[in-house]
Design a protein around this motif. Structure first.
Motif, mmCIF file in Angstrom:
data_model
loop_
_atom_site.group_PDB
_atom_site.id
_atom_site.type_symbol
_atom_site.label_atom_id
_atom_site.label_comp_id
_atom_site.label_asym_id
_atom_site.label_seq_id
_atom_site.Cartn_x
_atom_site.Cartn_y
_atom_site.Cartn_z
ATOM 1 N N HIS A 1 42.147 40.858 44.038
ATOM 2 C CA HIS A 1 40.719 41.058 44.294
ATOM 3 C C HIS A 1 40.488 41.984 45.488
ATOM 4 O O HIS A 1 39.628 42.876 45.433
ATOM 5 N N HIS B 1 39.769 40.072 35.935
ATOM 6 C CA HIS B 1 39.036 39.016 35.231
ATOM 7 C C HIS B 1 40.002 38.130 34.440
ATOM 8 O O HIS B 1 39.854 36.900 34.424
ATOM 9 N N PHE C 1 41.784 35.926 36.823
ATOM 10 C CA PHE C 1 40.941 34.825 37.295
ATOM 11 C C PHE C 1 41.133 33.591 36.429
ATOM 12 O O PHE C 1 41.344 32.482 36.930
ATOM 13 N N GLY C 2 41.066 33.768 35.125
ATOM 14 C CA GLY C 2 41.275 32.627 34.234
ATOM 15 C C GLY C 2 42.691 32.096 34.281
ATOM 16 O O GLY C 2 42.924 30.893 34.310
ATOM 17 N N VAL D 1 36.144 27.786 34.241
ATOM 18 C CA VAL D 1 36.375 29.235 34.300
ATOM 19 C C VAL D 1 35.314 29.980 33.493
ATOM 20 O O VAL D 1 34.756 30.986 33.960
ATOM 21 N N SER E 1 32.669 32.455 35.270
ATOM 22 C CA SER E 1 32.693 33.848 34.833
ATOM 23 C C SER E 1 31.308 34.301 34.377
ATOM 24 O O SER E 1 30.857 35.405 34.707
ATOM 25 N N TYR F 1 29.084 34.660 37.421
ATOM 26 C CA TYR F 1 29.437 35.856 38.178
ATOM 27 C C TYR F 1 28.850 37.111 37.534
ATOM 28 O O TYR F 1 28.364 38.009 38.239
ATOM 29 N N GLU F 2 28.897 37.182 36.213
ATOM 30 C CA GLU F 2 28.320 38.344 35.537
ATOM 31 C C GLU F 2 26.810 38.410 35.773
ATOM 32 O O GLU F 2 26.250 39.506 35.922
ATOM 33 N N SER G 1 30.246 43.209 30.386
ATOM 34 C CA SER G 1 30.120 41.808 30.830
ATOM 35 C C SER G 1 30.765 40.855 29.839
ATOM 36 O O SER G 1 31.469 39.913 30.228
ATOM 37 N N ASP H 1 34.577 41.160 30.059
ATOM 38 C CA ASP H 1 35.100 40.542 31.274
ATOM 39 C C ASP H 1 35.141 39.023 31.142
ATOM 40 O O ASP H 1 36.143 38.384 31.484
ATOM 41 N N SER H 2 34.046 38.443 30.651
ATOM 42 C CA SER H 2 34.009 36.997 30.477
ATOM 43 C C SER H 2 35.024 36.535 29.435
ATOM 44 O O SER H 2 35.674 35.499 29.595
ATOM 45 N N ALA I 1 38.514 36.500 31.009
ATOM 46 C CA ALA I 1 38.682 35.336 31.889
ATOM 47 C C ALA I 1 38.945 34.083 31.063
ATOM 48 O O ALA I 1 39.831 33.279 31.385
#
Length: 218
Positions: free
Chosen positions: A84, A125, A128-129, A159, A163, A166-167, A195, A198-199, A202
């Motif tokens: 990050h 992303h 992150f997951g 998660v 996520s 965050y988006e 978006s 990315d989700s 994750a």
């Protein structure tokens, strides 16, 4: 006035020994953070990217005093934190992994994989997951039945929720600040489905970690 001496400290009263490994992880992240804070590509974007990161670090430090996580969980959080901070330093859409790949391996990753944009944000992303699954599980195991199907899958739902939130935060920041700062923070790079992708990544990372946990538990 009571003049009795205080009772002698016993072995059970002694403060716990410092967790050297956790301290090393914290110091490593601090060193990376300071290095990435030095002349970032876009100072305002770096500041925005670090708001949530520093809040997470503060929360983890408070948690460690009461209920520390495992060393494996801290190692995963450190790996994610470094990824990050690199993104925050360069801005996610401009991390020069192509230049690094050319310098180290003599190849272009984007050409090799048939990519047309900078995909560093997608990698983070996904991480992150993948990397937050275990820390979240250790936190949730204290409130859910241990080794149950619920405790194993709950981190996946967390998660996915984080996520999504965050988006929404990214979208809100882009709407509030607009201009170059909003675009740098949003990092869509012209992809209208950014978006959702990315989700989805994750969630995919969390599902992989969940599946690996299931295999190891058998």
């Amino acid at each position: 006035m009571n003049t009795r001496p205080a009772p002698a400290r016993t072995a059970t009263d002694a403060p716990p020994r410092a967790d050297r490994t956790a301290q090393a992880f914290a110091l490593t992240f601090a060193a990376v953070w300071l290095a990435c804070a030095w002349k970032p590509a876009y100072r305002q974007d770096w500041a925005l990217e670090n708001l949530l990161a520093l809040a997470a670090v503060w929360g983890l430090l408070r948690l460690h005093r009461r209920r520390p996580l495992s060393h494996a969980a801290y190692a995963m959080l450190l790996a994610f934190g470094i990824a990050h901070e690199l993104g925050a330093h360069y801005t996610y859409s401009e991390v020069p992994y192509e230049r690094w790949s050319q310098a180290v391996f003599g190849i272009s990753l984007n050409d090799l994989l048939g990519l047309s944009r900078n995909h560093y944000d997608r990698v983070v992303h996904f991480l992150f997951g993948l990397l937050w699954y275990r820390p979240l599980r250790e936190l949730l195991d204290r409130r859910l039945p241990a080794q149950s199907a619920v405790s194993r899958f709950a981190p996946v739902t967390v998660v996915a929720t984080v996520s999504l939130v965050y988006e929404l935060i990214e979208w809100s920041v882009a709407m509030i600040f607009g201009g170059d700062l909003g675009q740098a923070y949003l990092g869509m790079q012209g992809d209208v489905w950014d978006s959702q992708k990315d989700s989805g990544l994750a969630l995919a990372g969390a599902l992989i970690a969940w599946a690996v946990g299931l295999i190891h538990s058998r």
